[in-house]
Design a protein around this motif. Structure first.
Motif, mmCIF file in Angstrom:
data_model
loop_
_atom_site.group_PDB
_atom_site.id
_atom_site.type_symbol
_atom_site.label_atom_id
_atom_site.label_comp_id
_atom_site.label_asym_id
_atom_site.label_seq_id
_atom_site.Cartn_x
_atom_site.Cartn_y
_atom_site.Cartn_z
ATOM 1 N N PHE A 1 0.861 -1.182 0.000
ATOM 2 C CA PHE A 1 0.000 0.000 0.000
ATOM 3 C C PHE A 1 0.899 1.234 0.000
ATOM 4 C CE2 PHE A 1 -2.577 -3.345 1.685
ATOM 5 C CZ PHE A 1 -3.859 -3.086 1.240
ATOM 6 N N ALA A 2 0.503 2.234 -0.746
ATOM 7 C CA ALA A 2 1.328 3.430 -0.884
ATOM 8 C C ALA A 2 0.558 4.674 -0.477
ATOM 9 C CB ALA A 2 1.825 3.575 -2.325
ATOM 10 N N ALA A 3 1.278 5.662 -0.022
ATOM 11 C CA ALA A 3 0.704 6.967 0.296
ATOM 12 C C ALA A 3 1.588 8.039 -0.304
ATOM 13 C CB ALA A 3 0.589 7.171 1.801
ATOM 14 N N VAL A 4 0.975 9.020 -0.922
ATOM 15 C CA VAL A 4 1.701 10.163 -1.464
ATOM 16 C C VAL A 4 1.203 11.403 -0.731
ATOM 17 C CG1 VAL A 4 2.214 11.541 -3.506
ATOM 18 C CG2 VAL A 4 1.934 9.052 -3.718
ATOM 19 N N ASN A 5 2.075 12.020 0.034
ATOM 20 C CA ASN A 5 1.687 13.217 0.787
ATOM 21 C C ASN A 5 1.441 14.381 -0.158
ATOM 22 O OD1 ASN A 5 1.916 11.880 3.233
ATOM 23 N ND2 ASN A 5 4.069 12.448 3.495
ATOM 24 N N LYS A 6 0.561 15.295 0.259
ATOM 25 C CA LYS A 6 0.231 16.426 -0.600
ATOM 26 C C LYS A 6 1.436 17.349 -0.762
ATOM 27 C CE LYS A 6 -1.615 19.514 2.993
ATOM 28 N NZ LYS A 6 -2.808 20.289 3.411
ATOM 29 N N LEU A 7 1.461 18.047 -1.882
ATOM 30 C CA LEU A 7 2.542 18.990 -2.151
ATOM 31 C C LEU A 7 2.382 20.227 -1.271
ATOM 32 C CD1 LEU A 7 2.632 18.765 -6.052
ATOM 33 C CD2 LEU A 7 4.034 17.512 -4.405
ATOM 34 N N VAL A 8 3.497 20.727 -0.773
ATOM 35 C CA VAL A 8 3.442 21.898 0.122
ATOM 36 C C VAL A 8 4.222 23.084 -0.437
ATOM 37 C CG1 VAL A 8 3.130 20.478 2.174
ATOM 38 C CG2 VAL A 8 5.446 21.047 1.431
ATOM 39 N N GLY A 9 4.914 22.886 -1.568
ATOM 40 C CA GLY A 9 5.695 23.975 -2.140
ATOM 41 C C GLY A 9 4.825 25.081 -2.714
ATOM 42 N N ALA A 10 5.428 26.273 -2.891
ATOM 43 C CA ALA A 10 4.679 27.434 -3.389
ATOM 44 C C ALA A 10 4.567 27.449 -4.905
ATOM 45 C CB ALA A 10 5.362 28.715 -2.915
ATOM 46 N N GLY A 11 5.399 26.639 -5.600
ATOM 47 C CA GLY A 11 5.400 26.709 -7.056
ATOM 48 C C GLY A 11 6.076 27.995 -7.526
ATOM 49 N N VAL A 12 5.973 28.267 -8.815
ATOM 50 C CA VAL A 12 6.563 29.492 -9.362
ATOM 51 C C VAL A 12 5.510 30.243 -10.163
ATOM 52 C CG1 VAL A 12 8.863 28.473 -9.455
ATOM 53 C CG2 VAL A 12 7.372 28.345 -11.462
ATOM 54 N N THR A 13 5.710 31.505 -10.322
ATOM 55 C CA THR A 13 4.791 32.341 -11.105
ATOM 56 C C THR A 13 5.571 33.131 -12.138
ATOM 57 O OG1 THR A 13 4.967 34.149 -9.506
ATOM 58 C CG2 THR A 13 3.179 32.549 -9.170
ATOM 59 N N GLY A 14 4.819 33.636 -13.106
ATOM 60 C CA GLY A 14 5.429 34.491 -14.124
ATOM 61 C C GLY A 14 6.532 33.782 -14.885
ATOM 62 N N ASN A 15 7.629 34.509 -15.118
ATOM 63 C CA ASN A 15 8.749 33.973 -15.887
ATOM 64 C C ASN A 15 9.824 33.318 -15.020
ATOM 65 O OD1 ASN A 15 7.795 34.664 -18.452
ATOM 66 N ND2 ASN A 15 8.531 36.786 -18.226
ATOM 67 N N THR A 16 9.502 33.068 -13.752
ATOM 68 C CA THR A 16 10.466 32.411 -12.872
ATOM 69 C C THR A 16 10.791 31.020 -13.410
ATOM 70 O OG1 THR A 16 9.529 33.570 -10.971
ATOM 71 C CG2 THR A 16 10.920 31.652 -10.515
ATOM 72 N N THR A 17 12.054 30.667 -13.402
ATOM 73 C CA THR A 17 12.493 29.368 -13.906
ATOM 74 C C THR A 17 11.969 28.257 -13.002
ATOM 75 O OG1 THR A 17 14.498 30.343 -14.818
ATOM 76 C CG2 THR A 17 14.485 27.947 -14.509
ATOM 77 N N LEU A 18 11.328 27.256 -13.592
ATOM 78 C CA LEU A 18 10.806 26.131 -12.826
ATOM 79 C C LEU A 18 11.897 25.104 -12.543
ATOM 80 C CD1 LEU A 18 8.432 24.676 -11.515
ATOM 81 C CD2 LEU A 18 7.833 23.735 -13.755
#
Length: 335
Positions: free
Chosen positions: A35-52
């Motif tokens: 059985f597997a569990a994947v925890n939810k993402l907590v990062g803010a991500g990027v916006t605009g032209n910020t490099t991913l």
């Protein structure tokens, strides 16, 4: 057999089920299911032209293996027994075996809910209970207040429960729900009808008695639910408040804190338990002694366990109960 179990409505084959059922070993060889569990993402991500690139977030996945074992039982009868009996012994034997298997599975589910890192509660040492509490401090509640937990010592915390303030109530249920929501990682509710979120609390009989007698709960059922004989005030059925379904499980046994009895109660969300099946229940017959004896047996290959995933450096470190808030509440014996 499966449809008639007390826990059937909470079983399902996806991660949104309280009892996550996997039957993949009915189609291939093996003795364990992962059985597997994947925890939810907590990062803010990027916006605009910020490099991913370089700002990705690691996918925090954990796994737990549940090992399957055979379970069997049988009855035997003779032709002469059948001749003498006023009832159909073969049907009676089949019914008795079915009830035996149902009770075994029910008891194994209850034992899994209360287990201490895979050890039955009654068999766990104080050191094991303390270690479990250290890892699960954000998802265990002793009585009406979080402060009843004393220094992550299980027996001391249990002793802080009293018969006056620590009976199960809607207020305590709301606190247990907030604990589930604020735990790290959070306990996910089950979702129905798209966006409805629910938790289910499996209650010991004395706790359910106290909840049913609580004035707030009685008012909710009298004024907010449909009137008539289907109202749980008459039927003794499940109670509902604040997105929590309270379901009585009479077989949940009380534990002593040294002074009073306490009921374990389990607020469950998604993937609280994992159930692995390699063979669904089936009956078999066997003849002995030139067909003088006939044996009737039942067997299945399965296991059920509380899902626990590590939060430390590996899947076996700092194990947390994935989908359960364990609550201990006063359970005074009936006068």
């Amino acid at each position: 057999y499966v449809r008639e179990k007390r826990f059937k409505r909470y079983m399902g084959t996806d991660e949104n089920s309280i009892i996550h059922l996997k039957e993949e070993l009915t189609k291939k060889r093996g003795d364990r299911v992962t059985f597997a569990a994947v925890n939810k993402l907590v990062g803010a991500g990027v916006t605009g032209n910020t490099t991913l690139e370089g700002n990705e977030e690691d996918l925090d996945s954990r796994s737990m293996a549940v090992t399957i074992a055979p379970l069997r039982h049988a009855v035997a009868l003779t032709e002469w027994d059948e001749q003498k009996s006023a009832i159909d012994l073969r049907n009676a034997g089949k019914t008795a075996l079915k009830l035996w298997m149902m009770e075994k599975m029910r008891n194994s589910i209850i034992a899994a809910l209360g287990s201490i890192n895979g050890v039955a509660y009654g068999d766990a040492s104080e050191a094991q209970k303390d270690a479990w509490l250290v890892d699960n401090a954000d998802r265990v509640l002793f009585g009406a207040m979080k402060s009843n937990a004393s220094s992550n010592d299980h027996s001391t915390s249990l002793a802080n429960i009293d018969n006056t303030n620590d009976k199960l109530s809607p207020g305590i249920g709301r606190l247990a729900k907030r604990i589930a929501q604020q735990a790290s990682p959070a306990i996910k509710p089950i979702r129905v009808n798209g966006d409805e979120e629910w938790f289910v609390m499996f209650c010991g009989p004395q706790s359910f008695r106290d909840l049913s007698a609580n004035s707030e709960m009685q008012t909710l059922n009298r004024d907010a639910r449909a009137r008539g004989l289907d109202n749980p005030l008459f039927t003794g059925g499940d109670l509902v408040a604040d997105g929590i379904i309270y379901r009585e499980i009479p077989e949940i046994a009380a534990v002593s804190n040294g002074t009073i009895d306490c009921n374990p109660n389990y607020l469950c969300g998604a993937q609280a338990l994992g159930m692995a099946w390699a063979m669904r229940p089936e009956t078999v017959t066997e003849d002995f002694d030139y067909k003088r004896y006939e044996g009737l047996g039942i067997k299945q290959w399965y296991e059920v366990d509380k899902l626990r995933f590590g939060t430390g450096s590996g899947d076996t470190d700092d194990l947390k109960d994935h989908g359960v808030v364990t609550g201990y509440f006063a359970a005074a014996a009936d006068a």
